[in-house]
Design an enzyme around this catalytic site. Structure first.
Site, short mmCIF file in Angstrom:
data_model
loop_
_atom_site.label_atom_id
_atom_site.label_comp_id
_atom_site.label_asym_id
_atom_site.label_seq_id
_atom_site.Cartn_x
_atom_site.Cartn_y
_atom_site.Cartn_z
N ASP A 102 0.83 -1.20 0.00
CA ASP A 102 0.00 0.00 0.00
C ASP A 102 0.87 1.26 0.00
OD1 ASP A 102 -1.90 1.92 0.44
OD2 ASP A 102 -2.77 0.98 2.22
N GLY B 130 -5.21 3.59 -7.79
CA GLY B 130 -5.42 3.83 -9.22
C GLY B 130 -4.58 4.94 -9.83
N ASP C 254 -10.72 3.75 -1.39
CA ASP C 254 -11.25 2.75 -0.47
C ASP C 254 -12.77 2.62 -0.57
OD1 ASP C 254 -8.65 2.89 0.37
OD2 ASP C 254 -9.16 2.93 2.50
#
Ligand code: GAL
Length: 400
Positions: free
Chosen positions: A152, A201, A222
């Protein structure tokens, strides 16, 4: 076994022409040949997840029939990380006393264990990330027996902006390098790991994610457990079909099926849309409170067959008018999956054209109504259906 057959691989290896090494090693073909399925701790447990929660989740995935339906990955999201020792080796925090033992337990159930980290110095929840420790962490994951890594961006955003304050292109290049770095570290560590990119993205990630070894990549922000969030994400996937396929998948985020106050129709629509999108199916609900209704949605064999179809062709939107949209995808056996969605607040009473031709089907094809569990027989474009608020009609169409 006759000797010749046993020796065949050896003979082929000797006679096969030598090939030059590719610059980027592709991920092993068998990994994520269909969209990964499993469960992830974040949507329900958030930072509170513990070893006991993961063991219980694994137990229930087996006892509920989810494993048999295909849910294999049990993924611990953020908040498992502890501190690094004097050699830089990361330890899990006090909620996870023995990660290797936990992996062994999950594996003993016929399941796989996933973890979460960040290319930054800190994860989103401000735990240590892998920055500067990529190989050490990848080796640690391999030693523990980790099978899936969600990586992440989070803390890396500060690093990339500080490294090139006025140069956006350079920042994006650094982001790719960071993802490639962990990819190489995972390869070096030698254990097959499904590699999941989470950077919301940015920079049309679908165009380059496979080059940095990703098996899946988040396509946006999210998700949360509201129909508005589910609808916004799903509708935002239009046009991305050509980027996904076996071994590399667009990821509209984890499932919220069974969370929040979603109605039966909303949960079904969510599941249907993710299946149409060939999305990874990572359930995110509290498995200790599974109801028969939610279990039925999550384990519906007909819906899962669409998601897991070996052709791996994600659905395209073929029609949109107001709240009504039609998405379709071709399936490996020549069938076509069609989803007619009512994103609106009102019941939709009129039949509209199913746009069968645009879907690659035609009049006279037979339809099976997946949620209704009934054969509708031959249909034509003007099938009269009613869709309640937030309801989705999912048809599997077969040439007659
Ligand atoms: C977010 C990510 C979520 C979850 C969370 C953990 O950036 O999109 O899916 O992983 O971090 O802190």
């Amino acid at each position: 076994m006759p000797t010749l057959i046993r020796l065949l691989p050896l003979i082929l290896a000797i006679v096969a022409p030598a090939r030059s090494a590719p610059t980027i090693t592709p991920p092993p073909a068998v990994l994520a040949a269909t969209p990964p399925m499993g469960w992830n701790s974040w949507n329900w447990f958030n930072r509170k997840v513990t070893d006991a929660d993961i063991r219980q989740a694994a137990d229930i995935i087996v006892s509920s029939g989810m494993r048999e339906a295909g849910y294999l990955y049990v993924n611990i999201d953020d908040a498992w990380e502890g501190t690094r020792d004097a050699h830089g080796v990361l330890r899990a925090n006090e909620k996870f006393p023995d990660m290797k033992a936990l992996a062994d337990y999950v594996h003993s159930k016929g399941l796989k264990l996933g973890l979460y980290s960040s290319p930054g110095a800190l994860t989103c929840a401000k735990f240590p990330g892998s920055y500067g420790h990529e190989q050490q962490d990848a080796d640690l994951y391999a030693a523990w027996g980790i099978d899936f890594l969600k990586y992440d961006l989070c803390g890396f955003r500060t690093i990339m902006t500080e490294a090139a304050p006025n140069d956006k292109r350079e920042q994006l290049r650094l982001m790719r390098v960071a993802y490639e770095k962990m990819h190489q570290a995972l390869l070096q560590a030698g254990r097959p790991v499904v590699y999941s990119l989470c950077q919301y993205g940015y920079d049309a990630v679908w165009q380059w994610a496979p080059e940095v070894g990703a098996h899946l990549w988040r396509t946006g922000d999210d998700i949360n457990a509201t129909f508005a969030s589910i609808a916004l994400i799903a509708r935002g996937q239009a046009g991305l079909a050509k980027y996904s396929g076996p071994g590399h998948w667009n990821d509209p985020d984890m499932l919220e099926v069974g969370n929040g106050k979603l109605t039966l129709d909303e949960n079904r629509t969510h599941m249907a849309l993710w299946a149409m999108l060939a999305a990874p199916l990572l359930a995110g609900n509290n498995l200790t409170q599974l109801t028969p209704e939610i279990t039925a949605i999550l384990t519906d064999r007909d819906i899962i067959a669409i998601d897991q179809d070996p052709l791996g062709k994600q659905a395209d939107r073929i029609f949109a008018e107001g709240p009504i949209e039609i998405w379709s995808r071709p399936l490996a056996n020549g069938d076509v999956a069609l989803a007619v969605v009512n994103f609106g607040q009102d019941t939709f009473l009129r039949g509209i054209s199913l746009h069968l031709q645009a879907a690659g089907a035609g009049p006279g094809w037979h339809a099976y109504d997946i949620w209704g569990k009934k054969n509708l027989g031959p249909i034509d474009d003007h099938y009269a259906f009613t869709l309640k608020r937030h309801e989705t009609l999912v048809l599997r169409l077969t040439r007659s």
